[in-house]
Design a protein around this motif. Structure first.
Motif, PDB file in Angstrom:
ATOM      1  N   ASP A  43      45.301  40.749  43.717  1.00 13.35           N
ATOM      2  CA  ASP A  43      44.621  41.856  43.035  1.00 13.35           C
ATOM      3  C   ASP A  43      44.488  41.595  41.529  1.00 13.35           C
ATOM      4  O   ASP A  43      45.180  40.757  40.951  1.00 13.35           O
ATOM      5  CB  ASP A  43      45.387  43.165  43.250  1.00 13.35           C
ATOM      6  CG  ASP A  43      45.325  43.652  44.685  1.00 13.35           C
ATOM      7  OD1 ASP A  43      44.383  43.254  45.409  1.00 13.35           O
ATOM      8  OD2 ASP A  43      46.220  44.423  45.095  1.00 13.35           O
ATOM      9  N   LEU A  44      43.594  42.394  40.922  1.00  6.52           N
ATOM     10  CA  LEU A  44      43.378  42.331  39.471  1.00  6.52           C
ATOM     11  C   LEU A  44      43.326  43.752  38.922  1.00  6.52           C
ATOM     12  O   LEU A  44      42.484  44.549  39.317  1.00  6.52           O
ATOM     13  CB  LEU A  44      42.063  41.614  39.159  1.00  6.52           C
ATOM     14  CG  LEU A  44      41.651  41.533  37.680  1.00  6.52           C
ATOM     15  CD1 LEU A  44      42.621  40.656  36.899  1.00  6.52           C
ATOM     16  CD2 LEU A  44      40.226  41.003  37.539  1.00  6.52           C
ATOM     17  N   CYS A  90      50.125  40.033  40.561  1.00  2.61           N
ATOM     18  CA  CYS A  90      48.868  40.738  40.299  1.00  2.61           C
ATOM     19  C   CYS A  90      48.355  40.376  38.911  1.00  2.61           C
ATOM     20  O   CYS A  90      49.120  40.340  37.941  1.00  2.61           O
ATOM     21  CB  CYS A  90      49.093  42.250  40.401  1.00  2.61           C
ATOM     22  SG  CYS A  90      47.628  43.248  40.063  1.00  2.61           S
ATOM     23  N   GLY A  91      47.043  40.109  38.808  1.00  2.00           N
ATOM     24  CA  GLY A  91      46.456  39.782  37.518  1.00  2.00           C
ATOM     25  C   GLY A  91      46.291  41.013  36.645  1.00  2.00           C
ATOM     26  O   GLY A  91      46.146  42.129  37.146  1.00  2.00           O
ATOM     27  N   GLU A 142      44.113  42.288  33.104  1.00  2.06           N
ATOM     28  CA  GLU A 142      43.093  42.009  32.097  1.00  2.06           C
ATOM     29  C   GLU A 142      42.811  43.288  31.300  1.00  2.06           C
ATOM     30  O   GLU A 142      43.097  44.397  31.755  1.00  2.06           O
ATOM     31  CB  GLU A 142      41.797  41.507  32.745  1.00  2.06           C
ATOM     32  CG  GLU A 142      41.903  40.119  33.346  1.00  2.06           C
ATOM     33  CD  GLU A 142      42.033  39.028  32.300  1.00  2.06           C
ATOM     34  OE1 GLU A 142      41.563  39.243  31.163  1.00  2.06           O
ATOM     35  OE2 GLU A 142      42.595  37.960  32.614  1.00  2.06           O
ATOM     36  N   LYS A 175      36.803  36.087  36.388  1.00  4.47           N
ATOM     37  CA  LYS A 175      38.044  36.583  36.988  1.00  4.47           C
ATOM     38  C   LYS A 175      37.744  37.545  38.131  1.00  4.47           C
ATOM     39  O   LYS A 175      38.412  37.526  39.179  1.00  4.47           O
ATOM     40  CB  LYS A 175      38.885  37.291  35.929  1.00  4.47           C
ATOM     41  CG  LYS A 175      39.465  36.389  34.870  1.00  4.47           C
ATOM     42  CD  LYS A 175      40.882  36.002  35.219  1.00  4.47           C
ATOM     43  CE  LYS A 175      41.537  35.258  34.069  1.00  4.47           C
ATOM     44  NZ  LYS A 175      42.941  34.920  34.377  1.00  4.47           N
ATOM     45  N   THR A 212      38.691  36.998  42.015  1.00  2.00           N
ATOM     46  CA  THR A 212      39.506  38.004  42.712  1.00  2.00           C
ATOM     47  C   THR A 212      38.869  38.368  44.042  1.00  2.00           C
ATOM     48  O   THR A 212      39.543  38.410  45.085  1.00  2.00           O
ATOM     49  CB  THR A 212      39.655  39.265  41.833  1.00  2.00           C
ATOM     50  OG1 THR A 212      40.340  38.921  40.631  1.00  2.00           O
ATOM     51  CG2 THR A 212      40.429  40.349  42.569  1.00  2.00           C
ATOM     52  N   VAL A 221      39.643  44.541  42.796  1.00  2.00           N
ATOM     53  CA  VAL A 221      39.514  44.844  41.369  1.00  2.00           C
ATOM     54  C   VAL A 221      39.881  46.313  41.211  1.00  2.00           C
ATOM     55  O   VAL A 221      39.187  47.199  41.719  1.00  2.00           O
ATOM     56  CB  VAL A 221      38.088  44.577  40.867  1.00  2.00           C
ATOM     57  CG1 VAL A 221      37.951  45.011  39.399  1.00  2.00           C
ATOM     58  CG2 VAL A 221      37.740  43.105  41.020  1.00  2.00           C
TER      59      VAL A 221
END
Length: 307
Positions: free
Chosen positions: A53-54, A200-201, A203, A245, A249, A256
């Motif tokens: 996930d992001l 988990c990303g 940003e 990104k 993802t 997202v």
């Protein structure tokens, strides 16, 4: 038209201060695939995330944009909210009581700040010119006079020193908002560590919140058949590498996840723009998300309950 947006919210149920630590707030998890509701604490969010996930946050920073004063030589409390700076001394503002904002009328605030009404420019907005005594810094004196612009249903909108921290995300970086991206207020550094620990990303983007975040879509007493007023324009910027990104993802089966409706508005605006170069991109959004909207980037959202 208005019926889906109307519900009873008892005043006694509106918290006047946040819980400490912030990540101990209650969290309701809605699983649309299973049609289930799960009541948790916000600190448990990492257990609902996957390594693929992001999470995308809004790192806008709220400035003390609400000022209280009185009309010069007349008295009577005046409240303004700074919205948009036209030049060094001139701002577009919301004013209350708006009917008393006559062209040429002066307003006195704390710390020697004074304003003059230049123009009534819409049903909600006025143009004010500010000044301070010779030798003083206008920017600094206005900052000293201002308070955090908390919502009117919290302590009648009168912010204090505690709100300087409580109404600001710990990762706020780019000043320009007159309202906080409230979904992010529950995140703590410790919780962020837990999110990164599951892989988990994370940003960040910036969308400066303006009147679109709080002005009503319908005026009080309007009939249900009246079309809602479209929310106003908001400005922001993002790094174009985020687009890669997002694609990565989705390619690996991740979600997202937008933290807050402002991030939803930003990402879905970006999804509808033509790519223009690389690096940091500035833009504005007038996006109005209504039933039937097709989401292109956002798969899930963290949000608050709002009136």
């Amino acid at each position: 038209m208005t019926a889906p947006f109307i519900y009873e919210l008892p005043e006694a149920r509106i918290a006047q201060r946040p819980i400490h630590p912030y990540d101990q707030a209650k969290m309701l998890v809605i699983d649309r695939s299973r049609s289930t509701l799960d009541e948790q604490r916000f600190v448990s969010l990492p257990s609902y995330l996957k390594a693929q996930d992001l999470l995308v946050f809004n790192n806008t920073k709220v400035f003390p944009a609400r000022l209280f004063g009185s009309f010069s030589g007349e008295g009577g409390q005046v409240e303004i909210l700074l919205l948009e700076q036209r030049d060094e001394a001139t701002w577009i503002c919301l004013g209350r009581p708006l009917k008393r904002f006559k062209v040429g009328r002066g307003i006195d605030f704390a710390h020697g700040v004074r304003a003059e009404v230049l123009e009534r420019i819409s049903a909600h907005h006025v143009l004010l010119s500010f000044s301070v005594p010779a030798g003083a810094s206008l920017h600094e004196q206005m900052r000293l006079s201002g308070v955090m612009p908390i919502p009117p249903y919290i302590r009648r909108g009168i912010g204090d020193l505690e709100d300087l921290q409580d109404y600001q995300t710990f990762f706020a970086a780019n000043e320009g908002s007159v309202a906080a991206p409230t979904a992010s207020l529950h995140f703590t550094p410790q919780l962020m560590e837990g999110i990164r620990a599951v892989g988990c990303g994370v940003e960040f983007v910036t969308l400066h919140l303006g009147t679109a975040s709080f002005l009503p879509l319908w005026n009080e007493g309007e009939e249900a058949a009246v079309e809602p007023a479209r929310p106003g324009r908001e400005h922001g910027f993002f790094d174009t590498r985020l687009l890669s990104k997002i694609e990565e993802t989705k390619a690996r089966g991740g979600r997202v996840i937008a933290v807050g409706t402002s991030v939803v508005r930003l990402l879905e605006t970006v999804a509808r723009r033509e790519s223009n170069g690389s690096g940091t991109q500035h833009f504005s959004s007038e996006l109005f998300i209504e039933p039937g909207f097709e989401f292109r980037y956002v798969d899930a959202m963290v949000t608050n309950f709002h009136q």
